[in-house]
Design a protein around this motif. Structure first.
Motif, PDB file in Angstrom:
ATOM      1  N   LEU A 128       0.847  -1.199   0.000  1.00  0.00           N
ATOM      2  CA  LEU A 128       0.000   0.000   0.000  1.00  0.00           C
ATOM      3  C   LEU A 128       0.882   1.247   0.000  1.00  0.00           C
ATOM      4  O   LEU A 128       1.811   1.359   0.802  1.00  0.00           O
ATOM      5  CB  LEU A 128      -0.898  -0.016   1.245  1.00  0.00           C
TER       6      LEU A 128
ATOM      7  N   GLY B 123      -2.351   7.497   9.529  1.00  0.00           N
ATOM      8  CA  GLY B 123      -3.409   6.592   9.983  1.00  0.00           C
ATOM      9  C   GLY B 123      -3.588   5.417   9.030  1.00  0.00           C
ATOM     10  O   GLY B 123      -3.697   4.264   9.469  1.00  0.00           O
ATOM     11  N   ILE B 124      -3.609   5.689   7.736  1.00  0.00           N
ATOM     12  CA  ILE B 124      -3.823   4.620   6.749  1.00  0.00           C
ATOM     13  C   ILE B 124      -2.663   3.620   6.778  1.00  0.00           C
ATOM     14  O   ILE B 124      -2.869   2.406   6.760  1.00  0.00           O
ATOM     15  CB  ILE B 124      -4.017   5.222   5.342  1.00  0.00           C
TER      16      ILE B 124
ATOM     17  N   CYS C 154      -0.583   2.993   9.273  1.00  0.00           N
ATOM     18  CA  CYS C 154      -0.648   2.210  10.519  1.00  0.00           C
ATOM     19  C   CYS C 154      -1.770   1.174  10.417  1.00  0.00           C
ATOM     20  O   CYS C 154      -1.605   0.024  10.843  1.00  0.00           O
ATOM     21  CB  CYS C 154      -0.870   3.123  11.725  1.00  0.00           C
ATOM     22  N   GLY C 155      -2.889   1.560   9.853  1.00  0.00           N
ATOM     23  CA  GLY C 155      -4.000   0.627   9.669  1.00  0.00           C
ATOM     24  C   GLY C 155      -3.612  -0.544   8.779  1.00  0.00           C
ATOM     25  O   GLY C 155      -4.026  -1.678   9.009  1.00  0.00           O
ATOM     26  N   ALA C 156      -2.790  -0.272   7.764  1.00  0.00           N
ATOM     27  CA  ALA C 156      -2.346  -1.352   6.877  1.00  0.00           C
ATOM     28  C   ALA C 156      -1.583  -2.412   7.662  1.00  0.00           C
ATOM     29  O   ALA C 156      -1.770  -3.612   7.451  1.00  0.00           O
ATOM     30  CB  ALA C 156      -1.476  -0.783   5.753  1.00  0.00           C
ATOM     31  N   PHE C 157      -0.738  -1.978   8.596  1.00  0.00           N
ATOM     32  CA  PHE C 157      -0.001  -2.955   9.410  1.00  0.00           C
ATOM     33  C   PHE C 157      -0.954  -3.709  10.323  1.00  0.00           C
ATOM     34  O   PHE C 157      -0.829  -4.923  10.507  1.00  0.00           O
ATOM     35  CB  PHE C 157       1.088  -2.250  10.229  1.00  0.00           C
ATOM     36  N   LEU C 158      -1.927  -2.999  10.875  1.00  0.00           N
ATOM     37  CA  LEU C 158      -2.913  -3.655  11.751  1.00  0.00           C
ATOM     38  C   LEU C 158      -3.734  -4.676  10.975  1.00  0.00           C
ATOM     39  O   LEU C 158      -4.237  -5.651  11.535  1.00  0.00           O
ATOM     40  CB  LEU C 158      -3.837  -2.614  12.382  1.00  0.00           C
ATOM     41  N   GLY C 159      -3.899  -4.452   9.673  1.00  0.00           N
ATOM     42  CA  GLY C 159      -4.644  -5.381   8.837  1.00  0.00           C
ATOM     43  C   GLY C 159      -3.802  -6.543   8.328  1.00  0.00           C
ATOM     44  O   GLY C 159      -4.287  -7.366   7.559  1.00  0.00           O
ATOM     45  N   GLY C 160      -2.535  -6.590   8.731  1.00  0.00           N
ATOM     46  CA  GLY C 160      -1.669  -7.696   8.344  1.00  0.00           C
ATOM     47  C   GLY C 160      -0.817  -7.408   7.119  1.00  0.00           C
ATOM     48  O   GLY C 160      -0.201  -8.312   6.567  1.00  0.00           O
ATOM     49  N   GLY C 161      -0.772  -6.162   6.671  1.00  0.00           N
ATOM     50  CA  GLY C 161       0.008  -5.804   5.494  1.00  0.00           C
ATOM     51  C   GLY C 161       1.090  -4.785   5.815  1.00  0.00           C
ATOM     52  O   GLY C 161       1.381  -4.509   6.982  1.00  0.00           O
ATOM     53  N   ARG C 162       1.691  -4.237   4.773  1.00  0.00           N
ATOM     54  CA  ARG C 162       2.738  -3.232   4.946  1.00  0.00           C
ATOM     55  C   ARG C 162       2.520  -2.088   3.960  1.00  0.00           C
ATOM     56  O   ARG C 162       2.209  -2.334   2.793  1.00  0.00           O
ATOM     57  CB  ARG C 162       4.125  -3.837   4.727  1.00  0.00           C
TER      58      ARG C 162
ATOM     59  N   ILE D 188       3.425   0.785  16.417  1.00  0.00           N
ATOM     60  CA  ILE D 188       3.020   0.356  15.079  1.00  0.00           C
ATOM     61  C   ILE D 188       4.080   0.854  14.097  1.00  0.00           C
ATOM     62  O   ILE D 188       4.358   2.054  14.049  1.00  0.00           O
ATOM     63  CB  ILE D 188       1.639   0.929  14.704  1.00  0.00           C
TER      64      ILE D 188
ATOM     65  N   ARG E  24       9.638  -2.416  14.847  1.00  0.00           N
ATOM     66  CA  ARG E  24       8.407  -1.657  15.109  1.00  0.00           C
ATOM     67  C   ARG E  24       8.679  -0.235  15.560  1.00  0.00           C
ATOM     68  O   ARG E  24       8.291   0.189  16.654  1.00  0.00           O
ATOM     69  CB  ARG E  24       7.541  -2.375  16.141  1.00  0.00           C
TER      70      ARG E  24
END
Lengths: 170, 199
Positions: free
Chosen positions: A21, A56-57, A59-67, A93, A154
Motif C-alpha cells: 500500500l 493513519g492509513i 498504521c491501519g495497513a499494518f494492523l490489517g496484516g500488510g505493509r 506500530i 516496530r
C-alpha cells in the motif's frame, strides 16, 4: 533526457520488503515513482488529502496484516508529527516513510526552507530514525535495511531522498 | 427537539451484533463505551491521534478486504480530518463502515460546541464526498436497523448518529484499557485470521 534509475530501484526494494500500500501526497520528485507504481499490480496507490491522514492509513495497513510506505515531501512531515508520536510510536506500530527533501540544495521556493532546514533536527528531537539516500547505488541496500528496522523493530523510519539524488542521472 | 441516542446503549446494541468484524475506536468516549460494552481481540482502541480513526480503519479495510471494518468516531474527531471522507469516497472500500457519534460538542473537554452544533451537516459532507450509503439516525432502533443493513450490504457506509451528551458519571475504564492500547497484536492476529477464514 536521461532516465533516472532510482525510482525503479526504490519500488523494487519496497516490493521485496513486502510493501503493497502506497498512500501519498504527490511531489515533483516523486512523480516518476507514482507513475511506475501505478503500472505494477502489487502496489495500491492511495492519494491523500493531507499527509497526517496517511499516517493513519499506513498504521491501519499494518494492523490489517500488510505493509505500507507513506510517500510525502518534507513539508508533509511537519503536518504529520503528532500522529507519528501519538499513534505509531505510542502504540508500537511500524511506519515507513519515504520523504523527498525540500528546502535544501537548489531550492527555489523560499517557503520550503524553514522546515526543510530543520527537518533532521526535528526528526532527531522526536526520536524518529532516518536514513538519507544521496546516490542511486545506495537505494536497494538502504531501503531494505530501513524496512527491516521499521517492520521488525516496530519503529517509525524515514527514508530521506536527498535533493542530490534527483540531480543525479543514472 | 429531535430524539438523540445514548452512545453507550448504541454500542451495547452493536456489540451484541458483532461476529468477526474488526472495530477501530477513536480515543475518548467511543473507546470507553466500546470497551465497557465488552472487549474483544478484534477491537483496536486509539489513545491519541485525534481524528485518525477513519483513516486507520481505511488502512485496515484496504489491507484486509475479506474483513468488515467498523470505525467509531465523534464529530470533533471527524471535523479534524474531514479529508478522510474524501479519501474513503475515492477509494470506496466495500468493507468499511464509519459510525459518527455526533453530539455537536467536544464532550470530554467540557461540552464546547463544534461546528455541527450550528452549521455543518456531517451526513451531507459524507454524501458529498461520494459515500452514497450514508444514513443519519436519531433513535436507538434506527441505529440498530442502519447497522444491520451496513453489516450485510456493500459499502462504504457512513452512519451519523444524533448523540446525546455524555453523562458525567460514566465509568472510564482507563486502567484496564491502558493494557489494551498497546496490545495491538491480538487485533493483527484477528485481521489475518479473517483473511484466512475467507479463503
Amino acid at each position: 533526457m536521461s532516465e533516472q534509475v532510482w525510482p525503479q530501484r526504490l519500488l523494487d526494494a519496497l516490493a521485496d520488503a513486502g510493501v503493497g500500500l502506497l498512500p501519498y501526497v504527490p511531489d515533483g520528485v516523486l512523480a516518476p515513482v507514482l507513475e511506475l507504481a501505478a503500472a505494477r499490480p502489487q502496489f495500491t496507490l492511495v492519494p491523500l488529502t493531507r499527509e497526517e491522514e496517511g499516517v493513519g492509513i499506513a498504521c491501519g495497513a499494518f494492523l490489517g496484516g500488510g505493509r505500507a510506505a507513506l510517500l510525502l515531501q518534507t513539508s508533509g512531515m511537519g503536518n504529520s508529527l503528532n500522529a507519528i508520536g501519538s499513534l505509531a510510536m505510542a502504540q508500537r506500530i511500524p511506519l515507513l516513510m519515504v520523504v523527498t527533501e525540500r528546502g535544501g540544495l537548489g531550492e527555489t521556493v523560499s517557503t520550503q526552507i524553514p522546515f526543510g532546514a530543520a527537518l533532521r533536527r526535528v526528526l532527531d528531537a522526536v526520536g524518529i530514525c532516518w536514513h538519507e539516500i544521496t546516490e542511486p547505488r545506495q537505494v536497494a541496500g538502504v531501503v531494505a535495511g530501513a524496512a527491516q528496522q521499521c517492520f521488525v523493530s516496530r519503529v517509525p523510519v524515514v527514508l530521506l531522498l536527498s535533493a542530490r539524488l534527483s540531480l543525479e542521472s543514472a | 427537539m429531535a430524539a438523540t441516542v445514548d452512545r453507550a446503549a448504541a454500542l451495547q446494541r452493536l456489540r451484541a451484533r458483532l461476529r468477526d468484524e474488526l472495530v477501530v475506536a477513536a480515543l475518548g468516549n467511543p473507546a470507553y463505551d466500546l470497551f465497557n460494552a465488552g472487549d474483544r481481540p478484534q477491537h483496536f482502541y486509539m489513545w491519541g491521534a485525534m481524528g485518525l480513526a477513519p483513516s486507520v480503519a481505511l488502512g485496515v479495510a484496504l489491507t484486509a478486504p475479506e474483513a468488515t471494518v467498523i470505525a467509531l468516531e465523534g464529530d470533533g474527531g471527524l471535523l479534524m480530518n474531514l479529508g478522510s471522507l474524501a479519501t474513503i469516497g475515492a477509494t470506496a472500500p466495500a468493507n468499511l463502515v464509519l459510525v459518527v457519534f455526533d453530539n455537536a460538542a467536544w464532550d470530554l473537554t467540557g461540552g464546547q460546541p463544534t461546528a455541527t452544533a450550528s452549521s455543518t451537516d456531517l451526513a451531507a459532507v459524507a454524501h458529498g464526498c461520494g459515500i452514497a450509503q450514508t444514513r443519519r439516525v436519531a433513535t436507538l432502533d434506527d441505529f440498530d436497523a442502519a447497522m444491520a443493513e451496513a453489516l450485510s450490504a456493500p459499502g462504504p457506509w457512513c452512519v451519523v448518529v444524533d448523540t446525546a451528551p455524555t453523562q458525567r458519571d460514566r465509568v472510564k475504564p482507563l486502567v484496564a484499557l491502558r493494557r489494551r492500547f498497546v496490545a495491538v497484536d491480538d487485533f493483527i492476529d484477528a485481521a489475518v485470521a479473517s483473511a484466512e477464514s475467507a479463503t
